[in-house]
Design an enzyme around this catalytic site. Structure first.
Site: not given
Length: 275
Positions: A114, A44, A156
Site C-alpha cells: 500500500k 483490506e 483503500c
C-alpha cells in the site's frame, strides 16, 4: 470474459476465524454453477483486523509462513486466482500492508505494498487514524498480467489519489482492484463517487471489496462492495452485511469505450510538462 467473486467481511484479530469465514464463502460460491468464480477478491485486512500488536504478531515474510500457506491452499483447492486485499508482511523496515495475488496453483504471482497511509482525523468513534504508526508505505505501482485480465492493484486510501490509477492504466490495466476498510463516515460520503470516477477516467473495470459492520476493535466500516464497468455503471453490489456476490467482467466493454472515446491518446499533460 471472466467471473469475479467479491467476499465482504467483518474481520477481527483472529486469523483462524477470518480464514474459516473465507473458506465457507468460497465453498458456497464455487458449489453453485451460477456463482462459480474464476477469481476472488478479499477486502483490506481480511486475515487480521485489529491493533498494531495484532498486525505485527501475525506478520510473515513475503511468500512464506503458515497463514500464506493456508491462503495458497484455498486458491489451489477452489482452483481460482485469489487476491488477498491486504496482509501484514514483515520486512527490514518493519511491517507493510500488502495485497497478495495467488494463482490457481497456489503460487504468489504478484504483490503490492500500500502506497498511501491513512493518517487522517474522522468524525466517528475512533476519531484518529494513523496507519503510518503501524505500517511502512510501499513504493511500487503494480499491474499483474494474468490470463484473465491485466489487473492493477490498489488498497483503500489509494482510491483518493487518481494519479496512481492513471499510472495503472498507462501500464496496461484492464481491471483495477480496490480492497478496502473504508470507515462508515467516509464511505457513506465518498466511496461510490470515488470508485465511479476512477472507473470513468481510466476506462477500466473497478472491483472494490470492503470490510463491513462493527469490528471487535470497535471500528465501523462501510461495506457496499461493488463492481463498476468502464462507463461508470455499477453492475453488482452488496450492502451492509457480510457475504459474497459474483459479477461477469467483459473486456470487450473496455475496448469499445476506449475506441469511441480515446482519452489516453487525447491527454496532453506529458507534452506540456516536457515543453
Amino acid at each position: 470474459m471472466s467471473k469475479v467473486g467479491l467476499i465482504q467481511m467483518t474481520s477481527g484479530p483472529d486469523p483462524e476465524v477470518n480464514l474459516l469465514f473465507i473458506e465457507q464463502q468460497l465453498q458456497q460460491m464455487q458449489s453453485q454453477p451460477q456463482h462459480k468464480a474464476d477469481w476472488v477478491v478479499l477486502p483490506e485486512n481480511a486475515i487480521v483486523f485489529g491493533s498494531k500488536q495484532d498486525y505485527h504478531q501475525h506478520a510473515e515474510p513475503l511468500g512464506s509462513g503458515p497463514l500464506q500457506t493456508r491462503l495458497a491452499q484455498l486458491a489451489q483447492q477452489f482452483q481460482l486466482y485469489l487476491l488477498v486485499g491486504s496482509f501484514p508482511v514483515r520486512c527490514e523496515q518493519g511491517v507493510k500492508t500488502t495485497s497478495l495475488l495467488l494463482s490457481p496453483q497456489g503460487e504468489l504471482i504478484a504483490d503490492y505494498d500500500k502506497l498511501h497511509m491513512f493518517d487522517v482525523d474522522v468524525d466517528d468513534g475512533h476519531k484518529r487514524y494513523r496507519e503510518s504508526d503501524t505500517f511502512v508505505a510501499g513504493n511500487r505501482v503494480v499491474v499483474a498480467n494474468t490470463d484473465l485480465a491485466n489487473i492493477g492493484i490498489s488498497i483503500c486510501y489509494d482510491l483518493r489519489f487518481p494519479a496512481l490509477f492513471q499510472q495503472l492504466r498507462s501500464q496496461g490495466a484492464d481491471v483495477i482492484t480496490v480492497p478496502a476498510a473504508f470507515t462508515y463516515v467516509t464511505g457513506e460520503a465518498h466511496w461510490e463517487s470515488l470508485l465511479r470516477a476512477r472507473a470513468i477516467e481510466t476506462q477500466c473495470w473497478v472491483v472494490a471489496v470492503g470490510q463491513v459492520g462493527t469490528h471487535p476493535c470497535g471500528r465501523q466500516t462501510w461495506g457496499h462492495s461493488m463492481v463498476i464497468d468502464p462507463w461508470g455503471r455499477v453492475v453488482g453490489s452488496l450492502s451492509e452485511t457480510a457475504g459474497f456476490i459474483t459479477v461477469t467482467i467483459d473486456p470487450k466493454i473496455n475496448q469499445t469505450i476506449r475506441a469511441q472515446m480515446p482519452i489516453a491518446q487525447h491527454a496532453r499533460f506529458d507534452s506540456i510538462l516536457k515543453a
